[in-house]
Design an enzyme around this catalytic site. Sequence first.
Site, PDB file in Angstrom:
ATOM      1  N   ASN A   1      44.028  45.015  10.662  1.00 40.60           N
ATOM      2  CA  ASN A   1      42.791  44.622  11.332  1.00 40.60           C
ATOM      3  C   ASN A   1      41.528  45.160  10.654  1.00 40.60           C
ATOM      4  O   ASN A   1      40.489  44.512  10.698  1.00 40.60           O
ATOM      5  CB  ASN A   1      42.841  45.124  12.790  1.00 40.60           C
ATOM      6  CG  ASN A   1      41.475  45.084  13.441  1.00 40.60           C
ATOM      7  OD1 ASN A   1      41.002  44.027  13.847  1.00 40.60           O
ATOM      8  ND2 ASN A   1      40.818  46.245  13.523  1.00 40.60           N
TER       9      ASN A   1
ATOM     10  N   TYR B   1      33.297  37.972   1.766  1.00 39.93           N
ATOM     11  CA  TYR B   1      34.089  38.088   2.999  1.00 39.93           C
ATOM     12  C   TYR B   1      35.009  36.873   3.163  1.00 39.93           C
ATOM     13  O   TYR B   1      36.210  37.013   3.467  1.00 39.93           O
ATOM     14  CB  TYR B   1      33.116  38.208   4.176  1.00 39.93           C
ATOM     15  CG  TYR B   1      33.742  38.414   5.533  1.00 39.93           C
ATOM     16  CD1 TYR B   1      34.356  39.616   5.880  1.00 39.93           C
ATOM     17  CD2 TYR B   1      33.693  37.401   6.494  1.00 39.93           C
ATOM     18  CE1 TYR B   1      34.898  39.799   7.148  1.00 39.93           C
ATOM     19  CE2 TYR B   1      34.223  37.585   7.757  1.00 39.93           C
ATOM     20  CZ  TYR B   1      34.825  38.779   8.081  1.00 39.93           C
ATOM     21  OH  TYR B   1      35.359  38.965   9.334  1.00 39.93           O
TER      22      TYR B   1
HETATM   23  P1  NAP Z   1      34.156  46.593  13.880  1.00 38.93           P
HETATM   24  O1  NAP Z   1      33.759  46.588  15.302  1.00 38.93           O
HETATM   25  O2  NAP Z   1      33.112  46.821  12.843  1.00 38.93           O
HETATM   26  O3  NAP Z   1      35.363  47.627  13.686  1.00 38.93           O
HETATM   27  C1  NAP Z   1      35.926  47.767  12.425  1.00 38.93           C
HETATM   28  C2  NAP Z   1      37.080  48.734  12.482  1.00 38.93           C
HETATM   29  O4  NAP Z   1      37.665  48.813  11.183  1.00 38.93           O
HETATM   30  C3  NAP Z   1      36.683  50.119  12.883  1.00 38.93           C
HETATM   31  O5  NAP Z   1      37.707  50.709  13.635  1.00 38.93           O
HETATM   32  C4  NAP Z   1      36.534  50.825  11.535  1.00 38.93           C
HETATM   33  O6  NAP Z   1      36.752  52.227  11.572  1.00 38.93           O
HETATM   34  C5  NAP Z   1      37.659  50.174  10.760  1.00 38.93           C
HETATM   35  N1  NAP Z   1      37.442  50.264   9.324  1.00 38.93           N
HETATM   36  C6  NAP Z   1      36.461  49.703   8.599  1.00 38.93           C
HETATM   37  N2  NAP Z   1      36.607  50.021   7.305  1.00 38.93           N
HETATM   38  C7  NAP Z   1      37.713  50.801   7.230  1.00 38.93           C
HETATM   39  C8  NAP Z   1      38.379  51.446   6.170  1.00 38.93           C
HETATM   40  N3  NAP Z   1      37.954  51.368   4.910  1.00 38.93           N
HETATM   41  N4  NAP Z   1      39.493  52.154   6.465  1.00 38.93           N
HETATM   42  C9  NAP Z   1      39.943  52.259   7.715  1.00 38.93           C
HETATM   43  N5  NAP Z   1      39.352  51.671   8.760  1.00 38.93           N
HETATM   44  C10 NAP Z   1      38.246  50.958   8.517  1.00 38.93           C
HETATM   45  O7  NAP Z   1      34.816  45.191  13.460  1.00 38.93           O
HETATM   46  P2  NAP Z   1      35.501  44.077  14.378  1.00 38.93           P
HETATM   47  O8  NAP Z   1      34.480  43.063  14.697  1.00 38.93           O
HETATM   48  O9  NAP Z   1      36.279  44.693  15.434  1.00 38.93           O
HETATM   49  O10 NAP Z   1      36.475  43.389  13.277  1.00 38.93           O
HETATM   50  C11 NAP Z   1      37.851  43.686  13.232  1.00 38.93           C
HETATM   51  C12 NAP Z   1      38.524  42.685  12.319  1.00 38.93           C
HETATM   52  O11 NAP Z   1      38.305  41.381  12.826  1.00 38.93           O
HETATM   53  C13 NAP Z   1      37.966  42.693  10.904  1.00 38.93           C
HETATM   54  O12 NAP Z   1      38.982  42.451   9.977  1.00 38.93           O
HETATM   55  C14 NAP Z   1      37.001  41.531  10.913  1.00 38.93           C
HETATM   56  O13 NAP Z   1      36.793  40.998   9.638  1.00 38.93           O
HETATM   57  C15 NAP Z   1      37.732  40.580  11.822  1.00 38.93           C
HETATM   58  N6  NAP Z   1      36.886  39.561  12.432  1.00 38.93           N
HETATM   59  C16 NAP Z   1      35.862  39.927  13.284  1.00 38.93           C
HETATM   60  C17 NAP Z   1      35.087  38.935  13.845  1.00 38.93           C
HETATM   61  C18 NAP Z   1      33.955  39.230  14.803  1.00 38.93           C
HETATM   62  O14 NAP Z   1      33.250  38.305  15.199  1.00 38.93           O
HETATM   63  N7  NAP Z   1      33.770  40.461  15.246  1.00 38.93           N
HETATM   64  C19 NAP Z   1      35.339  37.592  13.546  1.00 38.93           C
HETATM   65  C20 NAP Z   1      36.361  37.272  12.691  1.00 38.93           C
HETATM   66  C21 NAP Z   1      37.146  38.270  12.148  1.00 38.93           C
HETATM   67  P3  NAP Z   1      35.500  53.246  11.880  1.00 38.93           P
HETATM   68  O15 NAP Z   1      35.125  53.033  13.298  1.00 38.93           O
HETATM   69  O16 NAP Z   1      36.086  54.600  11.676  1.00 38.93           O
HETATM   70  O17 NAP Z   1      34.441  52.855  10.943  1.00 38.93           O
END
Ligand code: NAP
Length: 322
Positions: free
Chosen positions: A169, A234
């Site tokens: 994730n 991305y």
């Molecule tokens: P988020 O709120 O920014 O959370 C990201 C998470 O990933 C956090 O727990 C962060 O840890 C962790 N992370 C980031 N870089 C890391 C690294 N190098 N090593 C270990 N952990 C890392 O993002 P989100 O929106 O929940 O997104 C989660 C996934 O869904 C991602 O793959 C994103 O691309 C995908 N996604 C999101 C959306 C959306 O609309 N939100 C849409 C499509 C896909 P820390 O808290 O410690 O930084």
Amino acid sequence: MIFFFWGDADDAAVVFDADEEGASFTIGKSDEGFGNLAGAVNALFEVQGLPFACRYLGQDMGFLPPPHPPKDKLLRRKFAHMLSLQDKVILVTGGSRGIGRAIVETLARAGAIVAFTYRGSVEAAQSLAQAHPERVWPYQADVTDGARAEAIIDELVKKYGRLDGLVNNAGITQDNLLLRLTEAQWDAVLQTNLKGPFLYTKAALKPMLRQRQGSIVNISSIVGITGNPGQANYAAAKAGLIAFTKSLAKEVGSRNIRVNAIAPGFIQTDMTTHLPAEAWQSRIALGRLGQPSEVAHVCAFLLSDLASYITGEVIVVDGGLQ
Ligand code: NAP
């Protein structure tokens, strides 16, 4: 559960308390038709196969055990068992915030033992683990560190004897139009979103191949299917993750390991807080952002035995995005 009463019992007040294991009835007001009512209730519960205790005006009138469990109750139990993740051991990357956090919470509620990684959000990670003692375990680890991935998975397998699921994730965005996109931005996004899943999957496959069982879920993005201006890095990483999912599913399917991807649309997390409503409102059929839990539920389904014949698939969770 719905109960039906019939017989000559118009003015009888019936209080009941029931669950899957049985029911207790108190008939509190009138004895008119009590025989009919008890007979009717009796007949009904024999059909349903549930034991019930009946009290009349506070007096215990006996207990009727079920003759045999009925077929629908067995089917309900089988369904609940397939949906449950009871004591499955699952690792989630990037579980401290947003979608990953919702996935950790959902899996823990479904009975799984969940380890999750995070990079910098120490307090958020600790609070999540404290909310689920002995069930949720945090690991500070950058997803681009392959040696750390192997060490975490080795530790889990030593402790629990197996690894049933992996959710890739963790992800980041660093958006820019291509001519302004730096090499560092390209590398950071590809490293986290695509190399990270490669490293964690490679480490997780070892115990899964030994067990001849496992389920891997990769969190991709709708952008990996449609593309998006300003997100070439991305989109390339998320499209790569879909191709990775489909290839790996073909590689390990014969070992009973399933590999699927979820492609979320706009989900309300830190990643999307900067987006103005105009950027998404008119484009989403359901007219709202998705919640992290709505992605987590699909993830739990894919990890469960209910999805036992699904592999190499991408499930779009975008509320009908155009
Ligand atoms: P988020 O709120 O920014 O959370 C990201 C998470 O990933 C956090 O727990 C962060 O840890 C962790 N992370 C980031 N870089 C890391 C690294 N190098 N090593 C270990 N952990 C890392 O993002 P989100 O929106 O929940 O997104 C989660 C996934 O869904 C991602 O793959 C994103 O691309 C995908 N996604 C999101 C959306 C959306 O609309 N939100 C849409 C499509 C896909 P820390 O808290 O410690 O930084």
